[in-house]
Scaffold this motif. Structure first.
Motif, PDB file in Angstrom:
ATOM      1  N   ALA A 150      -1.509   0.569   7.397  1.00 42.85           N
ATOM      2  CA  ALA A 150      -2.524   2.154   6.552  1.00 42.85           C
ATOM      3  C   ALA A 150      -3.991   2.275   7.461  1.00 42.85           C
ATOM      4  O   ALA A 150      -4.289   3.198   7.128  1.00 42.85           O
ATOM      5  CB  ALA A 150      -2.920   1.380   5.586  1.00 42.85           C
ATOM      6  N   ALA A 151      -3.986   1.575   8.670  1.00 40.94           N
ATOM      7  CA  ALA A 151      -5.090   1.456   9.656  1.00 40.94           C
ATOM      8  C   ALA A 151      -4.735   3.117  10.906  1.00 40.94           C
ATOM      9  O   ALA A 151      -6.226   3.687  11.549  1.00 40.94           O
ATOM     10  CB  ALA A 151      -5.076   0.629  10.627  1.00 40.94           C
ATOM     11  N   VAL A 152      -3.599   3.670  10.830  1.00 39.92           N
ATOM     12  CA  VAL A 152      -3.308   4.424  10.957  1.00 39.92           C
ATOM     13  C   VAL A 152      -3.429   6.484  10.130  1.00 39.92           C
ATOM     14  O   VAL A 152      -3.137   7.101  10.723  1.00 39.92           O
ATOM     15  CB  VAL A 152      -1.832   4.513  12.278  1.00 39.92           C
ATOM     16  CG1 VAL A 152      -2.277   3.225  13.242  1.00 39.92           C
ATOM     17  CG2 VAL A 152      -0.897   4.726  11.350  1.00 39.92           C
ATOM     18  N   ALA A 153      -4.061   5.540   8.864  1.00 42.60           N
ATOM     19  CA  ALA A 153      -3.430   6.838   7.866  1.00 42.60           C
ATOM     20  C   ALA A 153      -4.146   8.138   8.362  1.00 42.60           C
ATOM     21  O   ALA A 153      -4.853   9.193   8.613  1.00 42.60           O
ATOM     22  CB  ALA A 153      -4.259   6.032   6.882  1.00 42.60           C
ATOM     23  N   GLY A 155     -11.936  -6.972  -3.372  1.00 44.67           N
ATOM     24  CA  GLY A 155     -10.221  -7.155  -2.991  1.00 44.67           C
ATOM     25  C   GLY A 155      -9.235  -6.884  -3.136  1.00 44.67           C
ATOM     26  O   GLY A 155      -8.508  -6.180  -2.338  1.00 44.67           O
ATOM     27  N   THR A 156      -9.464  -5.049  -3.412  1.00 46.49           N
ATOM     28  CA  THR A 156      -8.453  -4.308  -3.519  1.00 46.49           C
ATOM     29  C   THR A 156      -8.587  -3.627  -2.465  1.00 46.49           C
ATOM     30  O   THR A 156      -9.650  -2.891  -1.442  1.00 46.49           O
ATOM     31  CB  THR A 156      -8.904  -2.832  -4.521  1.00 46.49           C
ATOM     32  OG1 THR A 156      -9.248  -3.516  -5.901  1.00 46.49           O
ATOM     33  CG2 THR A 156      -8.176  -2.515  -3.999  1.00 46.49           C
ATOM     34  N   PRO A 157      -7.496  -3.425  -1.433  1.00 46.01           N
ATOM     35  CA  PRO A 157      -6.731  -2.685  -0.550  1.00 46.01           C
ATOM     36  C   PRO A 157      -6.981  -1.474  -0.312  1.00 46.01           C
ATOM     37  O   PRO A 157      -6.985  -1.053  -1.010  1.00 46.01           O
ATOM     38  CB  PRO A 157      -5.489  -3.584   0.861  1.00 46.01           C
ATOM     39  CG  PRO A 157      -5.179  -3.570  -0.958  1.00 46.01           C
ATOM     40  CD  PRO A 157      -6.057  -3.501  -2.123  1.00 46.01           C
ATOM     41  N   VAL A 158      -8.036  -0.408   0.434  1.00 37.22           N
ATOM     42  CA  VAL A 158      -8.507   0.547   0.575  1.00 37.22           C
ATOM     43  C   VAL A 158      -8.918   0.484   1.986  1.00 37.22           C
ATOM     44  O   VAL A 158      -8.978   0.391   3.521  1.00 37.22           O
ATOM     45  CB  VAL A 158      -9.627   0.708   0.007  1.00 37.22           C
ATOM     46  CG1 VAL A 158      -9.702   0.748  -1.822  1.00 37.22           C
ATOM     47  CG2 VAL A 158     -11.012   0.134   0.611  1.00 37.22           C
ATOM     48  N   LEU A 193      -5.470   1.841  -1.267  1.00 35.84           N
ATOM     49  CA  LEU A 193      -3.539   2.117  -0.966  1.00 35.84           C
ATOM     50  C   LEU A 193      -2.980   1.872  -1.998  1.00 35.84           C
ATOM     51  O   LEU A 193      -2.976   0.810  -2.879  1.00 35.84           O
ATOM     52  CB  LEU A 193      -3.479   0.529   0.370  1.00 35.84           C
ATOM     53  CG  LEU A 193      -4.532   0.674   1.350  1.00 35.84           C
ATOM     54  CD1 LEU A 193      -4.101  -0.785   2.138  1.00 35.84           C
ATOM     55  CD2 LEU A 193      -4.609   2.026   2.173  1.00 35.84           C
ATOM     56  N   PRO A 194      -1.266   2.345  -1.427  1.00 40.33           N
ATOM     57  CA  PRO A 194      -0.373   2.253  -2.293  1.00 40.33           C
ATOM     58  C   PRO A 194      -0.217   0.625  -2.036  1.00 40.33           C
ATOM     59  O   PRO A 194       0.128   0.336  -1.280  1.00 40.33           O
ATOM     60  CB  PRO A 194       0.728   3.212  -1.691  1.00 40.33           C
ATOM     61  CG  PRO A 194       0.245   4.109  -1.332  1.00 40.33           C
ATOM     62  CD  PRO A 194      -1.485   3.682  -0.491  1.00 40.33           C
ATOM     63  N   GLU A 195       0.273   0.142  -3.602  1.00 42.26           N
ATOM     64  CA  GLU A 195       0.837  -1.089  -3.521  1.00 42.26           C
ATOM     65  C   GLU A 195       2.226  -1.111  -2.526  1.00 42.26           C
ATOM     66  O   GLU A 195       2.719  -0.408  -2.326  1.00 42.26           O
ATOM     67  CB  GLU A 195       2.189  -1.580  -5.289  1.00 42.26           C
ATOM     68  CG  GLU A 195       2.183  -3.224  -4.854  1.00 42.26           C
ATOM     69  CD  GLU A 195       2.864  -2.402  -6.448  1.00 42.26           C
ATOM     70  OE1 GLU A 195       3.342  -4.223  -6.214  1.00 42.26           O
ATOM     71  OE2 GLU A 195       2.332  -2.708  -7.306  1.00 42.26           O
ATOM     72  N   GLY A 196       1.851  -2.863  -1.767  1.00 45.72           N
ATOM     73  CA  GLY A 196       2.916  -3.360  -0.440  1.00 45.72           C
ATOM     74  C   GLY A 196       2.482  -2.353   0.804  1.00 45.72           C
ATOM     75  O   GLY A 196       2.788  -3.029   1.960  1.00 45.72           O
ATOM     76  N   LEU A 197       1.722  -1.624   1.011  1.00 47.13           N
ATOM     77  CA  LEU A 197       0.925  -0.956   2.488  1.00 47.13           C
ATOM     78  C   LEU A 197       0.529  -2.044   2.803  1.00 47.13           C
ATOM     79  O   LEU A 197      -0.428  -2.087   2.540  1.00 47.13           O
ATOM     80  CB  LEU A 197       0.478   0.814   2.076  1.00 47.13           C
ATOM     81  CG  LEU A 197       0.193   1.062   3.134  1.00 47.13           C
ATOM     82  CD1 LEU A 197       1.260   1.462   4.349  1.00 47.13           C
ATOM     83  CD2 LEU A 197      -0.617   2.520   2.960  1.00 47.13           C
TER      84      LEU A 197
END
Length: 350
Positions: A152-155, A85-88, A143-147
């Motif tokens: 983030a898809a454009v990172a 579940g961690t967003p990455v 991902l940094p918390e809250g991003l």
């Protein structure tokens, strides 16, 4: 689609794009499986779809496209600590780690690199436009918390732009010309603004991308063929070529002041390209290339999180992966879109 299969966007040749079912991969030791949420359609994806090639790299087998990937940890392989579940975000580069470029800290110019969704190798490196992607754990960045995942898809493309700005050196207070206002060009503008550039002039052949460029920080937008007559008198300190066209490179060469710097970012057509070499010499210009990125992806994720890098207007459409063909057609039309994201979130089963 059952629990043992997943969807994948696959290029089979020029004009042949298919949404296929593939087996769900399982992570091995040192690997992480990611449930993909968004995948950004890049210019290279469009080239594989439209032409069956990117530059010299031609499709020799079916290729799962995509390298701009974010999602959530699905499962960690043996020896890996990665909570489900961690967003990455996923770093698309696999460098060899032992060539002279890697030892010099230049993994982006590795002599034996692999890149997600690339036909540079044979067998090809399959990409991330799939419901599940398995990669080495070291290439999965929390991902940094809250991003937000959509932002983030454009990172990944933003890191390409961030690296190009870094190649330009200190841009604080400088006048900068950017040729090409596609997704990368607009992200270059946003990166320049974050880095403190004073004046940013951007050019393109279409009005719509120029409008996006102004939203992310361009101080002047010039439509090529309409208001570009004065560009050779611009005398910019730095020019960044992001259009991938010989005409754009020429504009940069003549748009910078004597002693200025030109950063070549957009890949030009294959083969040798005529360059205004005499102008480079007599104007004492410096020309430097910019290729992909390395650790900038981590920096960009934090810059997106804290608001230094304002790129929200760059994402103009989010399309369900079930409509992949329509999404690619939209992404190929700069009059209708800037960055188009594929949404893998609406799974019918797990």
């Amino acid at each position: 689609m059952d629990s043992a299969t997943m969807r994948a966007v696959v290029a089979h040749g020029a004009g042949d794009l298919r949404l296929e079912e593939r087996p769900v991969p399982v992570p091995g030791p040192g690997e992480v499986a990611v449930d993909v949420q968004y995948g950004g359609i890049c210019g290279s994806d469009l080239h594989y779809w439209r032409h069956g090639a990117v530059g010299e790299f031609r499709l020799r087998e079916p290729l799962v496209l995509g390298h701009e990937i974010v999602g959530r940890v699905r499962e960690a392989g043996p020896g890996v600590q990665a909570p489900p579940g961690t967003p990455v975000a996923v770093h698309p580069l696999a460098s060899c780690g032992h060539c002279r470029q890697c030892h010099a800290g230049r993994r982006n110019t590795c002599l034996d690199a692999g890149y997600l969704g690339s036909a540079a190798r044979n067998p090809h490196v399959q990409g991330g436009f799939a419901d599940v992607l398995v990669v080495p754990a070291g290439r999965v960045l929390a991902l940094p918390e809250g991003l937000d995942l959509r932002l983030a898809a454009v990172a990944e493309p933003a890191a390409v732009a961030w690296h190009a700005v870094r190649q330009a050196g200190d841009v604080r207070g400088k006048r900068v010309l950017v040729t090409g206002a596609g997704p990368i060009g607009c992200l270059v503008v946003a990166s320049l603004r974050a880095a403190g550039a004073a004046d940013i002039t951007v050019t393109d052949v279409h009005e719509a991308p120029l409008a996006v460029a102004k939203q992310v920080g361009a101080t002047s937008a010039v439509r090529v063929g309409v208001g570009a007559d004065h560009l050779e008198a611009l005398a910019a300190d730095i020019a960044i070529e992001s259009s991938g066209s010989p005409a754009g490179l020429r504009t940069c060469v003549y748009g910078v002041d004597r002693g200025g710097l030109v950063v070549g970012l957009g890949l030009l057509p294959p083969g040798d390209t005529p360059v205004a070499a005499n102008a480079l010499i007599t104007r004492e210009l410096r020309l430097v290339g910019s290729f992909r990125f390395d650790n900038e992806l981590t920096e960009v994720l934090h810059a997106l999180s804290d608001g230094r890098l304002a790129v929200e207007p760059v994402v103009t459409s989010v399309v369900p992966v079930a409509q992949a063909q329509e999404a690619f057609e939209l992404a190929a039309d700069p009059a209708r879109s800037c960055k188009v994201l594929l949404d893998f979130g609406e799974r019918t089963s797990d």
